[in-house]
Design an enzyme around this catalytic site. Structure first.
Site, short mmCIF file in Angstrom:
data_model
loop_
_atom_site.label_atom_id
_atom_site.label_comp_id
_atom_site.label_asym_id
_atom_site.label_seq_id
_atom_site.Cartn_x
_atom_site.Cartn_y
_atom_site.Cartn_z
N CYS A 262 0.82 -1.21 0.00
CA CYS A 262 0.00 0.00 0.00
C CYS A 262 0.86 1.26 0.00
CB CYS A 262 -0.96 0.00 1.19
SG CYS A 262 -0.16 -0.25 2.79
N HIS A 263 2.13 1.14 0.41
CA HIS A 263 3.01 2.31 0.42
C HIS A 263 3.35 2.79 -0.99
CE1 HIS A 263 5.64 -1.25 0.25
NE2 HIS A 263 6.48 -0.50 -0.43
#
Length: 296
Positions: A262-263
């Site tokens: 998700c980063h």
């Protein structure tokens, strides 16, 4: 000294090294605009410059100077421009990404509606906390796959465990760092994984979420290491181009950070923000991956 004593001594040294690297990376992220020197970073880590340089490169795969080069807004903007269609391409060819660094080979298995309703009943989750260059991480794994990976704020380890328990309230939790250590090693590249015959087997994830969340998380798995995409890119990739807000919410609810990357989702402007474990850590993860991908 017997083998047990030796193993414990090595484990303590590794944990000390991880904490030193985490402190240096945190300093890099906070002070990248002033271009800290090797001597500055070594002092933060409490080492000689020579020892620090070797250890940093060993644990992160790139030099401190290389890491620093990727801590810029310009890098994020350039990668967005280069990779605007990366999710569409990955979907078309059925791959998780061209970079062998990404791949860990993560396969995602969603729970059935009945299992979801049971809130993890019948599952045993083995958990452990492990030091990493980005701070301590809590890992939870089951016989069917990894179900949790989060960063732990050093002052609130019990809070991270309570959060995992709240997501799986009916599961049995067993502390077992030996069972979770291989997952942490794969997630943070202490052991390289790849598609080569005879290489490590794919890591499996056991995901508990709505149909929409699962679709978003599966899309995130297709973002290659070293790339970034926008929330709009993810929305288009799952066939709901106007659902950026809902996509953002699903990204924020990702229960298995790093393995589900998700980063790698940032604003269309290139601004890096909104990471549940702190923007500095998100920036550090991206710089680490981009530096390793460039080295490849």
């Amino acid at each position: 000294m017997d083998s047990t004593d030796t193993l414990l001594r090595h484990a303590a040294t590794d944990a000390q090294h991880h904490r030193a690297m985490a402190a240096a990376i945190r300093h890099l992220v906070e002070h990248w605009q002033t271009q800290p020197s090797l001597e500055d970073l070594a002092a933060v880590a409490g080492m000689s410059p020579f020892h620090f340089q070797r250890l940093f490169t060993r644990w992160t795969g790139i030099s401190p100077k290389r890491f620093l080069q990727f801590l810029t807004l310009d890098t994020a903007k350039r990668l967005l421009a280069e990779n605007h269609s990366v999710l569409d391409v990955a979907l078309d060819v059925g791959l998780s990404g061209p970079s062998r660094l990404h791949d860990l080979f993560v396969a995602c298995e969603a729970m059935t509606p009945g299992e979801y309703k049971a809130l993890g009943g019948g599952l045993t989750i083995r958990w452990g906390v492990h030091e990493t260059p980005f701070g301590p991480s809590l890992v939870g794994t089951t016989e069917r796959g990894v179900c949790w990976l989060s960063f732990v704020e050093e002052a609130d380890g019990d809070g991270a465990l309570a959060e995992m328990a709240s997501v799986w309230p009916a599961a049995r939790l067993v502390e077992d760092a030996d069972a979770t250590r291989p997952v942490a090693a794969r997630a943070f590249r202490w052991e390289e994984g790849g598609p080569e015959p005879g290489g490590p087997q794919p890591l499996r994830l056991l995901m508990k979420g709505t149909n929409f969340q699962i679709k978003v998380w599966e899309a995130l798995l297709r973002i290659p290491s070293g790339a970034v995409v926008s929330y709009e890119d993810v929305a288009r990739a799952i066939g709901q181009p106007t659902a950026m807000r809902a996509v953002g919410a699903a990204v924020g609810r990702n229960p298995v950070c790093v393995l589900i990357p998700c980063h790698r989702v940032i604003q269309k402007s290139g601004v890096i923000h909104n990471y549940r474990y702190g923007v500095p850590r998100k920036r550090a993860l991206l710089a680490w991956e981009q530096g390793r991908a460039a080295a490849e």
